[in-house]
Design a protein around this motif. Sequence first.
Motif, PDB file in Angstrom:
ATOM      1  N   PHE A 135       0.859  -1.185   0.000  1.00 45.21           N
ATOM      2  CA  PHE A 135       0.000   0.000   0.000  1.00 45.21           C
ATOM      3  C   PHE A 135       0.889   1.226   0.000  1.00 45.21           C
ATOM      4  N   SER A 136       0.517   2.201  -0.788  1.00 45.03           N
ATOM      5  CA  SER A 136       1.244   3.458  -0.815  1.00 45.03           C
ATOM      6  C   SER A 136       0.245   4.586  -0.619  1.00 45.03           C
ATOM      7  N   GLY A 168      -3.866  18.154  -1.304  1.00 52.82           N
ATOM      8  CA  GLY A 168      -4.146  18.162   0.122  1.00 52.82           C
ATOM      9  C   GLY A 168      -4.959  16.980   0.613  1.00 52.82           C
ATOM     10  N   ASN A 169      -5.416  16.132  -0.297  1.00 52.79           N
ATOM     11  CA  ASN A 169      -6.179  14.943   0.088  1.00 52.79           C
ATOM     12  C   ASN A 169      -5.254  13.734   0.131  1.00 52.79           C
ATOM     13  N   SER A 170      -5.511  12.884   1.089  1.00 54.83           N
ATOM     14  CA  SER A 170      -4.722  11.669   1.220  1.00 54.83           C
ATOM     15  C   SER A 170      -5.532  10.481   0.705  1.00 54.83           C
ATOM     16  N   SER A 171      -4.932   9.741  -0.213  1.00 54.34           N
ATOM     17  CA  SER A 171      -5.603   8.549  -0.727  1.00 54.34           C
ATOM     18  C   SER A 171      -4.577   7.427  -0.833  1.00 54.34           C
ATOM     19  N   GLY A 172      -5.063   6.236  -1.047  1.00 55.17           N
ATOM     20  CA  GLY A 172      -4.157   5.104  -1.108  1.00 55.17           C
ATOM     21  C   GLY A 172      -4.106   4.472  -2.475  1.00 55.17           C
ATOM     22  N   LYS A 173      -3.029   3.740  -2.701  1.00 56.80           N
ATOM     23  CA  LYS A 173      -2.822   3.057  -3.965  1.00 56.80           C
ATOM     24  C   LYS A 173      -2.250   1.678  -3.668  1.00 56.80           C
ATOM     25  N   ILE A 174      -2.751   0.662  -4.364  1.00 57.17           N
ATOM     26  CA  ILE A 174      -2.237  -0.695  -4.247  1.00 57.17           C
ATOM     27  C   ILE A 174      -1.050  -0.842  -5.190  1.00 57.17           C
ATOM     28  N   ILE A 175       0.045  -1.385  -4.676  1.00 59.75           N
ATOM     29  CA  ILE A 175       1.228  -1.662  -5.486  1.00 59.75           C
ATOM     30  C   ILE A 175       1.277  -3.181  -5.676  1.00 59.75           C
TER      31      ILE A 175
END
Length: 102
Positions: free
Chosen positions: A43-44, A50-57
């Motif tokens: 997860f990254s 200014g928004n925090s979101s996630g990304k699958i690696i």
Amino acid sequence: MADLKRKTLSLESGKQLKLFGASIAISKSLEIGEGYAPNLFSFSEEQTNGNSSGKIINPHDLNREDLMELADFNIQLWMNLKANVRKFGIDNPKVFNHEAIR
């Protein structure tokens, strides 16, 4: 039960192990070490506007079945280690899978 927070592994005995990475790994020889690089599935967190979101690696395009198989493989290694510790104790080299070391 052991807990891992902020690169510290806390054990029920009260021992705290400072880690360089954020995970514990087991090899086929049943040796335990730190898993430094989350390079198979991770997860990254990304910052955009200014928004925090996630990304699958997932660089190897592992699918659901691949991940389940990988989990089963690792669970079996840990179960083998537990069985060997029960059988041989922690001071006997037989606790390790010597065939995997060669």
